[in-house]
Design an enzyme around this catalytic site. Structure first.
Site, mmCIF file in Angstrom:
data_model
loop_
_atom_site.group_PDB
_atom_site.id
_atom_site.type_symbol
_atom_site.label_atom_id
_atom_site.label_comp_id
_atom_site.label_asym_id
_atom_site.label_seq_id
_atom_site.Cartn_x
_atom_site.Cartn_y
_atom_site.Cartn_z
ATOM 1 N N LYS A 49 -18.769 6.609 20.741
ATOM 2 C CA LYS A 49 -19.876 7.336 21.779
ATOM 3 C C LYS A 49 -19.433 8.516 22.052
ATOM 4 C CE LYS A 49 -23.310 7.235 24.394
ATOM 5 N NZ LYS A 49 -24.917 7.359 23.937
ATOM 6 N N CYS A 134 -27.522 16.625 22.826
ATOM 7 C CA CYS A 134 -27.874 15.397 23.491
ATOM 8 C C CYS A 134 -28.902 16.006 24.071
ATOM 9 C CB CYS A 134 -26.806 14.939 24.403
ATOM 10 S SG CYS A 134 -27.418 13.658 25.489
HETATM 11 C C1 SIN Z 1 -27.358 9.651 25.219
HETATM 12 O O1 SIN Z 1 -26.146 9.256 25.731
HETATM 13 O O2 SIN Z 1 -28.193 10.028 26.105
HETATM 14 C C2 SIN Z 1 -27.434 9.826 23.769
HETATM 15 C C3 SIN Z 1 -26.619 10.940 23.221
HETATM 16 C C4 SIN Z 1 -27.283 11.926 22.342
HETATM 17 O O3 SIN Z 1 -28.492 11.775 22.192
HETATM 18 O O4 SIN Z 1 -26.608 12.761 21.866
#
Ligand code: SIN
Length: 315
Positions: A49, A134
């Site tokens: 993540k 993001c």
């Molecule tokens: C998120 O955690 O909001 C998604 C991550 C991303 O879209 O880069």
């Protein structure tokens, strides 16, 4: 069933992958247990993540929704902080013979520099994917739509060359933007680009309730799944055409089947990532999709992905 005469192996940024298919940074890759599950699966690599300097809870729930065409998310980068992903690198790589890639999405250039400098000292990290796209942090624009800021970032990280660094891009929609972004990237020691992150700030609506389906940002969020495959393919294809030959392109967007992988590879992807489908099907999706890809390759008489990678006919 893995067909021994059909290889789906690939390499990019000096990494060797037994399978060109692995997870997208997003679903099921936040905790050590989730990353271990990816390690045990048929995924060719493990990516975390996107991490920030400090751990984050992310946005309020509900923050993810999917229908039969795809997904919307506004997770807001929930993660355990970069030190967690650094600290488990040795254990994960000791257990699995596949590259461990850390996705980084610091909330400022200073944060990213601190994180990247630290990760560069960790020898079990095969590569870093710097997420410049993001769409879900309230009050923070997507860096990769701000071209002068991208120049600043790439210039700042250029001296960090112990571990290959790639960047995760948002989708672009106009040829001038493909050209401008590729011209910027081509000036820096970037090892790969990942095309694409979700299409930012879309809306899905619940017709019964006459309401949005996720809570953060008034229901606006990143769109993934079938909705975005043509856009993802276009970005893979254009960046492959415009980037230096030594910069690999990783395809991401709308991959559910072996045929979808084949299309991304045909457009020039060196490997692909699975997001929305991994979210719903979990880690068993990798073996199924590898099998489907191998079946398709066998039918077409291909033995390796080099036989068709980047060979899309555009007459
Ligand atoms: C998120 O955690 O909001 C998604 C991550 C991303 O879209 O880069």
């Amino acid at each position: 069933m893995i067909r021994s005469n059909v290889s789906v192996a690939t390499q990019f940024a000096g990494l060797q992958l037994q399978s060109c298919i692995y997870n997208a940074s997003g679903p099921w890759c936040t905790t050590k247990k989730e990353l271990m599950d990816i390690g045990q699966s048929a995924a060719g690599a493990i990516i975390t993540k996107s991490c920030t300097l400090l751990a984050r809870e992310g946005n309020p729930t509900p923050r993810y929704f999917e229908n039969n065409l795809g997904s919307i998310n506004s997770m807001g980068l929930p993660n355990k902080g970069y030190q967690y992903y650094q600290s488990i690198a040795e254990e994960i790589t000791a257990k699995f013979q596949k590259p461990y890639i850390v996705s980084v999405s610091g909330l400022s250039l200073e944060n990213n520099m601190r994180i990247l400098e630290s990760l560069q000292t960790q020898k079990n990290i095969a590569a870093i994917e710097l997420n410049l796209s993001c769409p879900n942090v309230v009050g923070k624009a997507q860096t990769a739509y701000d071209f002068p800021q991208v120049v600043k970032v790439l210039r700042a990280i250029a001296p960090l060359n112990k571990i290959p660094i790639g960047i995760k891009l948002p989708p672009y929609f106009d040829f001038i933007h493909f050209q401008e972004m590729a011209a910027i990237i081509n000036q820096y020691p970037i090892a790969f680009v990942t095309c694409v992150n979700s299409i930012g700030n879309g809306l899905l609506i619940d017709i019964e309730k006459e309401a949005v389906v996720i809570q953060p940002k008034g229901g606006f969020g990143g769109i993934g799944g079938d909705y975005i495959k043509p856009t993802a393919l276009a970005n893979v294809c254009k960046f492959r055409e415009l980037l230096r030959a030594d910069i690999s392109v990783i395809g991401c967007g709308g991959i559910k089947t072996g045929q979808d992988v084949f299309e991304h590879l045909l457009c020039g992807a060196d490997a692909v990532q699975i997001g929305t489908q991994f979210m719903s099907e979990k880690a068993t999706c990798f073996k199924r999709i590898v099998n489907e890809l191998q079946h398709l390759m066998q039918k077409k008489g291909y033995h390796s992905i080099a036989d068709f990678k980047g060979k899309l006919i555009q007459a």
